[in-house]
Enzyme design. Structure first.
Site: not given
Length: 257
Positions: A144, A157
């Site tokens: 990501s 995260y």
């Protein structure tokens, strides 16, 4: 459409290259499985939702097997009999919550690290021998832009994705000289079930994340992965960052200014 195979059986490759895609029950994983199947791969798809991957496998003429990357026994059962693997797409992962560090929910952090980091390590370790034996293996890890920069209230995260990215980049060094390529794909905002999971099934909250801008869709990322897989053996696309036009960084998009 390719003739369906019995889900769960050991694949007969018929000379085709074999791709394994984790987290394939929806979103980027499902779209990637479809893209690779369209390119001629026999695709072995894994996810916890067996009904979804069984249907997907039947649709693309692949193999569907239950897979929970947080469970070593599940991984062992999934890879059993996969003697040929040419491509591994480590896509399983996800986020939970948006709590600041001062209000961190330890179970959420534990799940994110176990799924994104340890799960990637386990799947890669299990299939490395087959990937090397293929003579032209490829490991794609879907991280990501959160693997590249932090953002407010996302420490659980972003820390997990940073760690996942470092595992992948370290592996790139460790496998130098072996017939395995490694590609890290770092997507920005992609409208999938990602935010639904992050917000514990709250559809309204998830939809609000993408309101007012045009995000990527799963197929956009899948096409990038398929392109990386189509490169000749001497070409390694190390890291690919793909964001929607409306997003400049993890912290800045046309809504945030």
């Amino acid at each position: 459409m390719t003739a369906p195979r019995d889900p769960g059986t050991v694949p007969t490759t018929d000379g085709r290259r074999v791709a394994v895609v984790t987290g394939a029950s929806s979103g980027i994983g499902e779209a990637t499985a479809r893209a690779l199947a369209a390119d001629g791969y026999l695709v072995v798809v894994g996810a916890r939702r067996l009904d979804r991957i069984t249907a997907l496998a039947e649709d693309i003429g692949g193999i569907g097997r239950a897979l929970d990357v947080t469970d070593p026994d599940s991984i062992a059962a999934f890879v059993d009999g996969l003697d040929r693997v040419d491509v591994l797409v480590n896509n399983a992962g996800g986020a939970k919550g948006l709590a600041p560090v001062g209000e961190a929910v330890e179970d959420d952090w534990r799940w994110m690290w176990e799924t994104n980091v340890i799960g990637t390590m386990r799947m890669t370790r299990a299939l490395l021998p087959a990937l090397e034996a293929s003579g032209d293996g490829l490991i794609v890890t879907v991280t990501s832009i959160a693997a590249l920069e932090p953002y407010d209230n996302g420490a659980g995260y972003t820390s997990a994705k940073h760690a996942q990215g470092v595992v992948h980049r370290t592996l790139r060094l460790e496998l130098l000289g072996k017939p395995i390529r490694l590609t890290e794909v770092c997507p920005g905002m992609v409208e999938t079930e990602f935010s639904v999971v992050r917000f514990d099934g709250d559809q309204e909250k998830a939809a609000a994340v993408y309101a007012g801008l045009t995000p990527l869709v799963a197929q956009d990322v899948a096409e990038v992965i398929a392109f990386a897989a189509s490169r000749p053996p001497h070409v390694n696309l190390d890291q690919i960052v793909v964001k929607p036009r409306d997003q400049a960084s993890a912290r800045r998009n046309i809504k945030t200014g």
